[in-house]
Write a protein that holds these residues in place. Structure first.
Motif, PDB file in Angstrom:
ATOM      1  N   VAL A  39       0.861  -1.186   0.000  1.00  0.00           N
ATOM      2  CA  VAL A  39       0.000   0.000   0.000  1.00  0.00           C
ATOM      3  C   VAL A  39       0.895   1.233   0.000  1.00  0.00           C
ATOM      4  O   VAL A  39       1.759   1.376   0.867  1.00  0.00           O
ATOM      5  N   ARG A  40       0.677   2.101  -0.984  1.00  0.00           N
ATOM      6  CA  ARG A  40       1.430   3.359  -1.066  1.00  0.00           C
ATOM      7  C   ARG A  40       0.447   4.514  -0.941  1.00  0.00           C
ATOM      8  O   ARG A  40      -0.589   4.518  -1.596  1.00  0.00           O
ATOM      9  N   GLU A  41       0.794   5.488  -0.107  1.00  0.00           N
ATOM     10  CA  GLU A  41      -0.023   6.688   0.063  1.00  0.00           C
ATOM     11  C   GLU A  41       0.895   7.899  -0.018  1.00  0.00           C
ATOM     12  O   GLU A  41       2.004   7.870   0.520  1.00  0.00           O
ATOM     13  N   TRP A  42       0.428   8.959  -0.658  1.00  0.00           N
ATOM     14  CA  TRP A  42       1.243  10.164  -0.744  1.00  0.00           C
ATOM     15  C   TRP A  42       0.356  11.393  -0.832  1.00  0.00           C
ATOM     16  O   TRP A  42      -0.806  11.313  -1.187  1.00  0.00           O
ATOM     17  N   GLY A  43       0.957  12.529  -0.454  1.00  0.00           N
ATOM     18  CA  GLY A  43       0.235  13.799  -0.482  1.00  0.00           C
ATOM     19  C   GLY A  43       0.999  14.856   0.298  1.00  0.00           C
ATOM     20  O   GLY A  43       2.184  14.698   0.587  1.00  0.00           O
ATOM     21  N   ARG A  44       0.298  15.944   0.652  1.00  0.00           N
ATOM     22  CA  ARG A  44       0.924  17.003   1.441  1.00  0.00           C
ATOM     23  C   ARG A  44       0.891  16.635   2.910  1.00  0.00           C
ATOM     24  O   ARG A  44      -0.057  16.014   3.393  1.00  0.00           O
ATOM     25  N   LEU A  45       1.929  17.043   3.624  1.00  0.00           N
ATOM     26  CA  LEU A  45       2.008  16.792   5.055  1.00  0.00           C
ATOM     27  C   LEU A  45       0.842  17.441   5.788  1.00  0.00           C
ATOM     28  O   LEU A  45       0.422  18.542   5.445  1.00  0.00           O
ATOM     29  N   ASP A  46       0.334  16.772   6.808  1.00  0.00           N
ATOM     30  CA  ASP A  46      -0.695  17.310   7.698  1.00  0.00           C
ATOM     31  C   ASP A  46      -1.986  17.705   6.988  1.00  0.00           C
ATOM     32  O   ASP A  46      -2.692  18.596   7.447  1.00  0.00           O
ATOM     33  N   GLN A  47      -2.287  17.070   5.866  1.00  0.00           N
ATOM     34  CA  GLN A  47      -3.559  17.310   5.200  1.00  0.00           C
ATOM     35  C   GLN A  47      -4.252  15.976   4.963  1.00  0.00           C
ATOM     36  O   GLN A  47      -3.600  14.960   4.749  1.00  0.00           O
ATOM     37  N   ARG A  48      -5.541  15.988   4.998  1.00  0.00           N
ATOM     38  CA  ARG A  48      -6.312  14.794   4.719  1.00  0.00           C
ATOM     39  C   ARG A  48      -6.399  14.581   3.219  1.00  0.00           C
ATOM     40  O   ARG A  48      -6.257  15.506   2.445  1.00  0.00           O
ATOM     41  N   GLY A  49      -6.677  13.362   2.844  1.00  0.00           N
ATOM     42  CA  GLY A  49      -6.812  13.066   1.424  1.00  0.00           C
ATOM     43  C   GLY A  49      -5.485  12.597   0.858  1.00  0.00           C
ATOM     44  O   GLY A  49      -4.693  11.963   1.534  1.00  0.00           O
ATOM     45  N   GLY A  50      -5.238  12.911  -0.356  1.00  0.00           N
ATOM     46  CA  GLY A  50      -4.031  12.453  -1.020  1.00  0.00           C
ATOM     47  C   GLY A  50      -4.343  11.292  -1.945  1.00  0.00           C
ATOM     48  O   GLY A  50      -5.494  10.991  -2.247  1.00  0.00           O
ATOM     49  N   GLN A  51      -3.316  10.630  -2.376  1.00  0.00           N
ATOM     50  CA  GLN A  51      -3.447   9.528  -3.317  1.00  0.00           C
ATOM     51  C   GLN A  51      -3.096   8.213  -2.628  1.00  0.00           C
ATOM     52  O   GLN A  51      -2.329   8.197  -1.665  1.00  0.00           O
ATOM     53  N   GLN A  52      -3.633   7.116  -3.169  1.00  0.00           N
ATOM     54  CA  GLN A  52      -3.314   5.798  -2.634  1.00  0.00           C
ATOM     55  C   GLN A  52      -3.302   4.788  -3.771  1.00  0.00           C
ATOM     56  O   GLN A  52      -4.119   4.871  -4.693  1.00  0.00           O
ATOM     57  N   ARG A  53      -2.368   3.838  -3.679  1.00  0.00           N
ATOM     58  CA  ARG A  53      -2.292   2.753  -4.655  1.00  0.00           C
ATOM     59  C   ARG A  53      -1.998   1.462  -3.905  1.00  0.00           C
ATOM     60  O   ARG A  53      -1.133   1.429  -3.032  1.00  0.00           O
ATOM     61  N   CYS A  54      -2.703   0.395  -4.257  1.00  0.00           N
ATOM     62  CA  CYS A  54      -2.495  -0.924  -3.656  1.00  0.00           C
ATOM     63  C   CYS A  54      -2.053  -1.888  -4.752  1.00  0.00           C
ATOM     64  O   CYS A  54      -2.677  -1.948  -5.815  1.00  0.00           O
ATOM     65  N   GLU A  55      -0.987  -2.630  -4.485  1.00  0.00           N
ATOM     66  CA  GLU A  55      -0.441  -3.555  -5.471  1.00  0.00           C
ATOM     67  C   GLU A  55      -0.262  -4.926  -4.821  1.00  0.00           C
ATOM     68  O   GLU A  55       0.483  -5.058  -3.858  1.00  0.00           O
ATOM     69  N   PRO A  56      -0.937  -5.962  -5.335  1.00  0.00           N
ATOM     70  CA  PRO A  56      -0.816  -7.295  -4.744  1.00  0.00           C
ATOM     71  C   PRO A  56       0.457  -8.011  -5.193  1.00  0.00           C
ATOM     72  O   PRO A  56       0.927  -7.816  -6.317  1.00  0.00           O
ATOM     73  N   PHE A  57       1.003  -8.830  -4.307  1.00  0.00           N
ATOM     74  CA  PHE A  57       2.169  -9.655  -4.599  1.00  0.00           C
ATOM     75  C   PHE A  57       1.879 -11.075  -4.131  1.00  0.00           C
ATOM     76  O   PHE A  57       1.154 -11.276  -3.161  1.00  0.00           O
ATOM     77  N   PRO A  58       2.474 -12.065  -4.784  1.00  0.00           N
ATOM     78  CA  PRO A  58       2.188 -13.456  -4.417  1.00  0.00           C
ATOM     79  C   PRO A  58       2.810 -13.898  -3.098  1.00  0.00           C
ATOM     80  O   PRO A  58       2.332 -14.838  -2.479  1.00  0.00           O
ATOM     81  N   ASP A  59       3.899 -13.229  -2.678  1.00  0.00           N
ATOM     82  CA  ASP A  59       4.552 -13.646  -1.433  1.00  0.00           C
ATOM     83  C   ASP A  59       5.219 -12.455  -0.748  1.00  0.00           C
ATOM     84  O   ASP A  59       5.405 -11.395  -1.335  1.00  0.00           O
ATOM     85  N   LEU A  60       5.573 -12.673   0.500  1.00  0.00           N
ATOM     86  CA  LEU A  60       6.147 -11.615   1.328  1.00  0.00           C
ATOM     87  C   LEU A  60       7.508 -11.146   0.820  1.00  0.00           C
ATOM     88  O   LEU A  60       7.793  -9.947   0.815  1.00  0.00           O
ATOM     89  N   ALA A  61       8.348 -12.065   0.359  1.00  0.00           N
ATOM     90  CA  ALA A  61       9.693 -11.694  -0.103  1.00  0.00           C
ATOM     91  C   ALA A  61       9.637 -10.744  -1.294  1.00  0.00           C
ATOM     92  O   ALA A  61      10.375  -9.750  -1.356  1.00  0.00           O
ATOM     93  N   THR A  62       8.767 -11.014  -2.245  1.00  0.00           N
ATOM     94  CA  THR A  62       8.633 -10.157  -3.423  1.00  0.00           C
ATOM     95  C   THR A  62       8.088  -8.787  -3.033  1.00  0.00           C
ATOM     96  O   THR A  62       8.564  -7.760  -3.515  1.00  0.00           O
TER      97      THR A  62
END
Length: 83
Positions: A39-62
């Motif tokens: 899960v990646r989230e980014w945006g301006r500090l101390d503000q609500r909202g922003g962007q988010q991206r979720c990327e599935p992987f088959p295993d923990l190592a990857t």
């Protein structure tokens, strides 16, 4: 598959001369289908909202390798860990 440990890191980049106050969060989470989600989230500090991206992987190592690559890339661009 065993439960995925909750791993996360928060990076920040501030540059008052350029009005930059950015935050970038990366986390590993388990899902209902025994996969690992980066899960990646980014945006301006101390503000609500922003962007988010979720990327599935088959295993923990990857997923962990992808997370480490993203953190290295952001740190090369001036982001620092937030303690």
């Amino acid at each position: 598959m065993s439960p995925v440990p909750q791993e996360s890191i928060e990076l920040v980049k501030t540059d008052p001369s350029r009005n930059q106050r950015r935050v970038y969060r990366v986390a590993l989470r388990g899902d209902f289908f025994d996969a690992v989600v980066l899960v990646r989230e980014w945006g301006r500090l101390d503000q609500r909202g922003g962007q988010q991206r979720c990327e599935p992987f088959p295993d923990l190592a990857t997923a962990r390798a992808a997370m480490e690559r993203l953190v290295r890339e952001k740190m090369r661009r001036g982001y620092q860990p937030r303690w």
